[in-house]
Design a protein around this motif. Sequence first.
Motif, PDB file in Angstrom:
ATOM      1  N   UNK A 134       7.343   0.967 -11.532  1.00 56.00           N
ATOM      2  CA  UNK A 134       8.263   2.070 -11.239  1.00 56.00           C
ATOM      3  C   UNK A 134       7.621   3.084 -10.297  1.00 56.00           C
ATOM      4  N   UNK A 135       6.981   2.563  -9.249  1.00 58.30           N
ATOM      5  CA  UNK A 135       6.352   3.405  -8.224  1.00 58.30           C
ATOM      6  C   UNK A 135       5.289   4.325  -8.824  1.00 58.30           C
ATOM      7  N   UNK A 136       4.453   3.744  -9.715  1.00 62.36           N
ATOM      8  CA  UNK A 136       3.371   4.526 -10.333  1.00 62.36           C
ATOM      9  C   UNK A 136       2.425   5.066  -9.271  1.00 62.36           C
ATOM     10  N   UNK A 137       2.153   4.258  -8.251  1.00 58.71           N
ATOM     11  CA  UNK A 137       1.372   4.737  -7.108  1.00 58.71           C
ATOM     12  C   UNK A 137       2.221   4.602  -5.851  1.00 58.71           C
ATOM     13  N   UNK A 138       1.885   5.362  -4.814  1.00 56.87           N
ATOM     14  CA  UNK A 138       2.606   5.254  -3.555  1.00 56.87           C
ATOM     15  C   UNK A 138       2.113   4.058  -2.753  1.00 56.87           C
ATOM     16  N   UNK A 139       2.869   3.715  -1.719  1.00 56.24           N
ATOM     17  CA  UNK A 139       2.495   2.589  -0.867  1.00 56.24           C
ATOM     18  C   UNK A 139       1.281   2.910   0.002  1.00 56.24           C
ATOM     19  N   UNK A 140       1.246   4.145   0.508  1.00 57.59           N
ATOM     20  CA  UNK A 140       0.205   4.496   1.466  1.00 57.59           C
ATOM     21  C   UNK A 140      -0.099   5.988   1.386  1.00 57.59           C
ATOM     22  N   UNK A 141      -1.209   6.383   2.013  1.00 59.35           N
ATOM     23  CA  UNK A 141      -1.608   7.784   2.088  1.00 59.35           C
ATOM     24  C   UNK A 141      -1.891   8.121   3.548  1.00 59.35           C
ATOM     25  N   UNK A 142      -1.613   9.345   3.929  1.00 53.71           N
ATOM     26  CA  UNK A 142      -1.946   9.806   5.273  1.00 53.71           C
ATOM     27  C   UNK A 142      -3.399  10.239   5.320  1.00 53.71           C
ATOM     28  N   UNK A 143      -4.117   9.783   6.339  1.00 57.08           N
ATOM     29  CA  UNK A 143      -5.496  10.251   6.488  1.00 57.08           C
ATOM     30  C   UNK A 143      -5.497  11.545   7.306  1.00 57.08           C
ATOM     31  N   UNK A 144      -6.670  12.032   7.614  1.00 60.38           N
ATOM     32  CA  UNK A 144      -6.782  13.333   8.282  1.00 60.38           C
ATOM     33  C   UNK A 144      -6.150  13.340   9.661  1.00 60.38           C
ATOM     34  N   UNK A 145      -6.057  12.188  10.310  1.00 61.78           N
ATOM     35  CA  UNK A 145      -5.463  12.120  11.655  1.00 61.78           C
ATOM     36  C   UNK A 145      -3.977  11.760  11.612  1.00 61.78           C
ATOM     37  N   UNK A 146      -3.381  11.670  10.408  1.00 61.50           N
ATOM     38  CA  UNK A 146      -1.962  11.374  10.305  1.00 61.50           C
ATOM     39  C   UNK A 146      -1.617   9.900  10.360  1.00 61.50           C
ATOM     40  N   UNK A 147      -2.596   9.038  10.133  1.00 61.54           N
ATOM     41  CA  UNK A 147      -2.357   7.597  10.114  1.00 61.54           C
ATOM     42  C   UNK A 147      -2.196   7.109   8.675  1.00 61.54           C
ATOM     43  N   UNK A 148      -1.352   6.103   8.497  1.00 58.14           N
ATOM     44  CA  UNK A 148      -1.126   5.546   7.164  1.00 58.14           C
ATOM     45  C   UNK A 148      -2.267   4.624   6.762  1.00 58.14           C
ATOM     46  N   UNK A 149      -2.684   4.769   5.509  1.00 62.82           N
ATOM     47  CA  UNK A 149      -3.693   3.892   4.933  1.00 62.82           C
ATOM     48  C   UNK A 149      -3.111   3.296   3.653  1.00 62.82           C
ATOM     49  N   UNK A 150      -2.998   1.957   3.603  1.00 61.21           N
ATOM     50  CA  UNK A 150      -2.386   1.295   2.456  1.00 61.21           C
ATOM     51  C   UNK A 150      -3.192   1.529   1.185  1.00 61.21           C
ATOM     52  N   UNK A 151      -2.496   1.678   0.048  1.00 62.40           N
ATOM     53  CA  UNK A 151      -3.136   1.886  -1.247  1.00 62.40           C
ATOM     54  C   UNK A 151      -3.105   0.580  -2.031  1.00 62.40           C
ATOM     55  N   UNK A 152      -4.261   0.185  -2.549  1.00 65.09           N
ATOM     56  CA  UNK A 152      -4.367  -1.051  -3.322  1.00 65.09           C
ATOM     57  C   UNK A 152      -3.988  -0.851  -4.775  1.00 65.09           C
ATOM     58  N   UNK A 153      -3.454  -1.899  -5.398  1.00 63.92           N
ATOM     59  CA  UNK A 153      -3.047  -1.830  -6.798  1.00 63.92           C
ATOM     60  C   UNK A 153      -3.169  -3.208  -7.443  1.00 63.92           C
ATOM     61  N   UNK A 154      -3.561  -3.199  -8.714  1.00 65.23           N
ATOM     62  CA  UNK A 154      -3.568  -4.415  -9.539  1.00 65.23           C
ATOM     63  C   UNK A 154      -2.841  -4.080 -10.830  1.00 65.23           C
TER      64      UNK A 154
END
Length: 448
Positions: free
Chosen positions: A341-361
């Motif tokens: 149920x979307x416990x974590x988000x798909x990605x996070x913005x880094x300091x330069x505004x680029x998306x970084x994927x978030x890992x999950x198990x």
Amino acid sequence: MIKTSLMAGAAVVALLASPGVASAQDQAALEARIAQLEAQLNALKSEVVASRTQQAAQQQDIIRLETRPAAPVQQAAAPAAPSDGFRIGDHTVKFGGFVKVDAYATRYSGGDPVNGDALREFHIPGSIPIGGADEDTATDFNARQTRFWLTTDGMIGGHKIGTRMEMDFQTQPGVADQRTTSPANPTLRRAFITIDNWLIGQEWTNFQNTAVLPESADFIGAAEGTVFARQVQVRYTRGPFSVSVENPETTVTPFSGGARIVADDSTLPDFTARYAMSRPWGDFQFAGLLRQLKYENPATNIDSTATGWGLSASTKIKVGSKDDIRLMLTGGEGIGRYVGLNFSNDAVLDASGELDSIGVVAGFAAYRHVWAPGWRSSLIWSAQKVDNDTGFTGLAVNRSAQSIHANLIWSPVTAFDVGAELMFADREIETGASGDMTRLILFAKYGF
């Protein structure tokens, strides 16, 4: 043949009448021959009579057939009535669903959710309160899991065509006031068309295996560990293989943390593929997910994309004649909205505004045991672990969650269930702070 036999007989008689022609011995032989010829003659007469009788009967049959009235033309039989449902034109229409009433008694270690919060009605791992004051047990009643569905099936132009529409009252936002009534609005669950091997519309994601979800009094049960999403898609199935293109949606954590961003900027749909097989020992499914993550914000000059991917394996294994074990294991990057149920988000913005994927198990294990006819229990463990880069996400984001459930369900008559379930769930964030929830659920459900 009759004429020949008569002539032979006459010749013999003439011979006997001639004096001195034959001896007494010869005369006896001739008399025996005459007797034999007479027997043959009688047999031939009988055959002639039978043949004439048969010919007369056949002539009478011909006369009757020629004078009999013509049989009426048979009309095409009407389609047989369906064993259940009813027919409208070329379609069989069915209606069904269930009514379910729940009572919850819940203790929250980190403070009670506000009135109207969905957590008060079913387990949402990411909503368990953290940091609030421990309060007394809160009691809630509702009937919002009540559900109804309508289906049609038919053959049109040699193609098998069907539809399904399904609704419940569970997840509508903003319904809080229960002073004089317990309001609930219909919510669309599923609405799709099937044409031969194609499915078009809103349905469970092809990345999910609903067949292995444990039986639970809760709306979902193993919420942290399961893939769970319903969305619009186009799916093609051939035998055990299915592929789909599905609605894209990206959830983003701002740099250093903050309120979730729900982006609808994706250009490409999400792609899934699944292989499912059934064997005498049980069922197995393997699924894959590939997706584009995208977020645009012209006000902050952000225009970034990333790739998300996920793999999920699930199975239901028979134990004896009635029990079973159910397992699911899912992992990947950028699949947060599909799991727990979307416990974590798909990605996070880094300091330069680029998306970084978030890992999950994530995963769950459940054992279902039948005690006696009509009596059964499930023991469920479910968990999820998130691989956050805290340099980007900050420390206030979800790190892990788990829950344990044990229930007892009784079906005194067909389609009628009553039961109880005790569950314990907790949530932890990257700071190490946590909150937990202990809940007793009592329910009654009747399907029709």
